[in-house]
Design a protein around this motif. Sequence first.
Motif, PDB file in Angstrom:
ATOM      1  N   VAL A  83      -8.120   0.851   3.165  1.00 20.32           N
ATOM      2  CA  VAL A  83      -7.116  -0.087   2.675  1.00 20.32           C
ATOM      3  C   VAL A  83      -6.374  -0.725   3.851  1.00 20.32           C
ATOM      4  N   LEU A  84      -6.014   0.094   4.842  1.00 17.72           N
ATOM      5  CA  LEU A  84      -5.300  -0.429   5.998  1.00 17.72           C
ATOM      6  C   LEU A  84      -6.169  -1.402   6.797  1.00 17.72           C
ATOM      7  N   GLU A  85      -7.440  -1.059   6.980  1.00 18.17           N
ATOM      8  CA  GLU A  85      -8.325  -1.943   7.745  1.00 18.17           C
ATOM      9  C   GLU A  85      -8.568  -3.265   7.023  1.00 18.17           C
TER      10      GLU A  85
ATOM     11  N   PHE B 157       1.323 -10.585  11.747  1.00 16.31           N
ATOM     12  CA  PHE B 157       1.218  -9.497  10.777  1.00 16.31           C
ATOM     13  C   PHE B 157       2.331  -8.488  11.052  1.00 16.31           C
ATOM     14  N   THR B 158       2.830  -7.885   9.997  1.00 15.45           N
ATOM     15  CA  THR B 158       3.753  -6.759  10.074  1.00 15.45           C
ATOM     16  C   THR B 158       3.323  -5.774   8.994  1.00 15.45           C
ATOM     17  N   SER B 159       2.973  -4.586   9.389  1.00 18.85           N
ATOM     18  CA  SER B 159       2.493  -3.613   8.408  1.00 18.85           C
ATOM     19  C   SER B 159       3.665  -2.958   7.707  1.00 18.85           C
ATOM     20  N   SER B 160       3.394  -2.450   6.527  1.00 19.43           N
ATOM     21  CA  SER B 160       4.324  -1.505   5.930  1.00 19.43           C
ATOM     22  C   SER B 160       4.148  -0.186   6.657  1.00 19.43           C
ATOM     23  N   MET B 161       5.064   0.714   6.457  1.00 19.45           N
ATOM     24  CA  MET B 161       4.959   2.036   7.048  1.00 19.45           C
ATOM     25  C   MET B 161       3.745   2.768   6.486  1.00 19.45           C
ATOM     26  N   PHE B 162       2.973   3.436   7.337  1.00 20.95           N
ATOM     27  CA  PHE B 162       1.964   4.357   6.822  1.00 20.95           C
ATOM     28  C   PHE B 162       2.138   5.710   7.499  1.00 20.95           C
TER      29      PHE B 162
ATOM     30  N   HIS C 160      10.231  -0.064   0.627  1.00 25.84           N
ATOM     31  CA  HIS C 160       9.755  -1.442   0.734  1.00 25.84           C
ATOM     32  C   HIS C 160       9.172  -1.718   2.115  1.00 25.84           C
ATOM     33  N   THR C 161       8.289  -2.701   2.158  1.00 23.53           N
ATOM     34  CA  THR C 161       7.540  -3.027   3.375  1.00 23.53           C
ATOM     35  C   THR C 161       8.455  -3.325   4.554  1.00 23.53           C
ATOM     36  N   ASP C 162       9.490  -4.095   4.305  1.00 20.47           N
ATOM     37  CA  ASP C 162      10.353  -4.537   5.395  1.00 20.47           C
ATOM     38  C   ASP C 162      11.698  -4.924   4.794  1.00 20.47           C
ATOM     39  N   ILE C 163      12.748  -4.700   5.545  1.00 19.10           N
ATOM     40  CA  ILE C 163      14.074  -5.090   5.074  1.00 19.10           C
ATOM     41  C   ILE C 163      14.820  -5.828   6.192  1.00 19.10           C
ATOM     42  N   GLY C 164      14.031  -6.410   7.142  1.00 18.02           N
ATOM     43  CA  GLY C 164      14.640  -7.101   8.267  1.00 18.02           C
ATOM     44  C   GLY C 164      15.106  -6.103   9.320  1.00 18.02           C
ATOM     45  N   GLY C 165      15.908  -6.580  10.257  1.00 15.91           N
ATOM     46  CA  GLY C 165      16.495  -5.692  11.247  1.00 15.91           C
ATOM     47  C   GLY C 165      15.478  -5.041  12.154  1.00 15.91           C
ATOM     48  N   TYR C 166      15.785  -3.810  12.582  1.00 12.31           N
ATOM     49  CA  TYR C 166      15.023  -3.137  13.630  1.00 12.31           C
ATOM     50  C   TYR C 166      13.626  -2.712  13.176  1.00 12.31           C
ATOM     51  N   GLY C 167      13.490  -2.272  11.957  1.00  9.33           N
ATOM     52  CA  GLY C 167      12.232  -1.688  11.496  1.00  9.33           C
ATOM     53  C   GLY C 167      12.392  -0.198  11.267  1.00  9.33           C
ATOM     54  N   ILE C 168      11.264   0.482  11.012  1.00 11.46           N
ATOM     55  CA  ILE C 168      11.320   1.854  10.556  1.00 11.46           C
ATOM     56  C   ILE C 168      11.711   2.849  11.642  1.00 11.46           C
ATOM     57  N   GLY C 169      11.700   2.480  12.897  1.00 10.10           N
ATOM     58  CA  GLY C 169      11.961   3.426  13.981  1.00 10.10           C
ATOM     59  C   GLY C 169      13.402   3.853  14.098  1.00 10.10           C
ATOM     60  N   SER C 170      13.667   4.628  15.168  1.00  9.48           N
ATOM     61  CA  SER C 170      14.984   5.241  15.346  1.00  9.48           C
ATOM     62  C   SER C 170      15.809   4.569  16.435  1.00  9.48           C
ATOM     63  N   GLY C 171      15.424   3.358  16.852  1.00 11.47           N
ATOM     64  CA  GLY C 171      16.048   2.752  18.019  1.00 11.47           C
ATOM     65  C   GLY C 171      17.348   2.014  17.786  1.00 11.47           C
ATOM     66  N   ALA C 172      17.741   1.746  16.540  1.00 13.13           N
ATOM     67  CA  ALA C 172      18.992   1.017  16.296  1.00 13.13           C
ATOM     68  C   ALA C 172      20.188   1.873  16.696  1.00 13.13           C
ATOM     69  N   ARG C 173      21.269   1.227  17.103  1.00 13.88           N
ATOM     70  CA  ARG C 173      22.444   1.961  17.584  1.00 13.88           C
ATOM     71  C   ARG C 173      23.518   2.144  16.524  1.00 13.88           C
ATOM     72  N   ASP C 174      23.489   1.304  15.489  1.00 14.94           N
ATOM     73  CA  ASP C 174      24.357   1.541  14.330  1.00 14.94           C
ATOM     74  C   ASP C 174      23.696   0.946  13.099  1.00 14.94           C
TER      75      ASP C 174
ATOM     76  N   PRO D 265       0.809  -1.226   0.000  1.00 14.77           N
ATOM     77  CA  PRO D 265       0.000   0.000   0.000  1.00 14.77           C
ATOM     78  C   PRO D 265       0.837   1.268   0.000  1.00 14.77           C
ATOM     79  N   ILE D 266       2.020   1.253   0.631  1.00  9.63           N
ATOM     80  CA  ILE D 266       2.847   2.460   0.711  1.00  9.63           C
ATOM     81  C   ILE D 266       3.284   2.915  -0.681  1.00  9.63           C
ATOM     82  N   VAL D 267       3.412   1.973  -1.613  1.00 13.08           N
ATOM     83  CA  VAL D 267       3.764   2.312  -2.996  1.00 13.08           C
ATOM     84  C   VAL D 267       2.499   2.517  -3.824  1.00 13.08           C
TER      85      VAL D 267
END
Length: 521
Positions: free
Chosen positions: A412-414, A376-381, A124-138, A31-33
């Motif tokens: 669409v999200l629902e 479930f894992t959503s893409s970013m909205f 893209h919906t997901d690329i593994g790792g932490y996710g879209i947030g800012s919590g990763a340290r490197d 949906p993000i695309v």
Amino acid sequence: MDGVELQILWSNMIGIVSEQARALQRIAFSPIVREAGDLANGLFDARARMVAQAVTGTPGHINSLAAAAANLLKHVDASSLKPGDVLITNDPWMSAGHFFDITVLSPIFRGQKLIGYAGSTIHHTDIGGYGIGSGARDIHEEGLWIPVLKLYEAGVRNETLFAMITRNVRTPDSLLGDLGAQVSSGMIASQRLNALCDRYGLDDIEALSDEIITRSENATRDSIRTLPGGTFHGESTFDVPGGDRITLKTAVTIDSEAGEITVDFAGSSGRSPRGINVVPAYTQAYATFAIRSTLNPDLPNNAGSLAPIKLKLPDNCIVNATYPSPVNARHVVGMYVPFPILNALAQVVPDKVVAEGSGAVWTVQIQGRDAEGRPFTSSMFNYSGGMGARAGKPGISAVCYPTGVSAVPVEVLEAAYPIVFTCKELERGSGGAGLQPGGDGQRIGFRMRTTQPWLLNTVPSRLSEAPQGLDGGAPGRAGQFLVNGKPVVLSGKTDMKAGDEITMITPGGGGFGALKAAKVA
């Protein structure tokens, strides 16, 4: 080149790259695309210069894609490319600034002669790792890093690379479907460009690209020459996830004789330990967008019109991220890059700039199991606040300058995820007052249809530092992030309970111009 002939050929080029973008959106899985248009498409000549871009897309993707083709070809011998080859990377420093944005570059051949490239970048919906947030340290905690490789070689899939990608992401079907859409859009561009050459008897597009790029650069320089020379300073301060305050400072130097503008970010905040650092290409993308849209927005956006705009980025600066800085939520800072530039340009062309707006879109990612236990894992909205007001018009509500990405419709999200929206409406009166008021933000509420705990990953900004007005206009209202009606400050993935309700109130834009005092009888 004759003006009429050039206009006909240029219209054909725009038609090609626009069809390329429409095909990408129609075929995409996420949906993000498909719905939000978080993408970029560009057509390049054989020298990897962007000649034309699709209207659909975001500045952060489009203007970084302009540099990506040349960056990829530094790692690949162009003379070794064959028909059916497709290049891929998500290297943040080569393209759009974080792992989620994958760039695909398809060489275009006329017979056995390389005549150009079709490029695309999408989130893209997901690329593994932490996710879209800012919590990763490197950077290495943030997901799968794809170096410059061939996704297809002479039309044959790179099965090893496909297997590596599939095993490193949470939603492989969506990612592979979206990659297929990118490849297909490049094939369409190749077919249409060859048809153009057939129609007009061209062996390649080098003379055409030279004419378009040269005219675009000359016109941009001419528009800069109309401005007074000198150095003008701007500044913008905002808060980011976790409550940290970031300041971006710019010195905008106008060289009226050469027709060039240089933007120096000296004095801006230093590198952050959170994943909000911005790579130079993404900084360049939004800096050039701010200047181009102010000076002469009707000019084509290509290698020529971008050339006269230069950047100076100090070391250890938040908008000059170096390895191994975390960058996954780079838009949280990158989308604020235009504001200090516009504040500087307000001293030169006050009738052509906008007041500060909400800045970065508020992005949300949800993860868990539905009522039947299915993961479930959503893409970013995304959700926008209000745009800042202009000299002659109010700011637009629920439209986030400077990005062009849309919100995915709640229906669409629902339908795609176990989520229920409890409200989605304008937050009336949140725009700053002024002769022209700022645009209003919006109020969005949702909860999950699940009986189990779930994860929330979100990156709101401007929860304390409100968007400032211009020329006496009042600031907009800061945003709020509420869980079950109580304000919270989030800085990473957060465990949520079944039944928790999230309410997001996005910021309003700043006003433009002071309200005139009423006359006393």
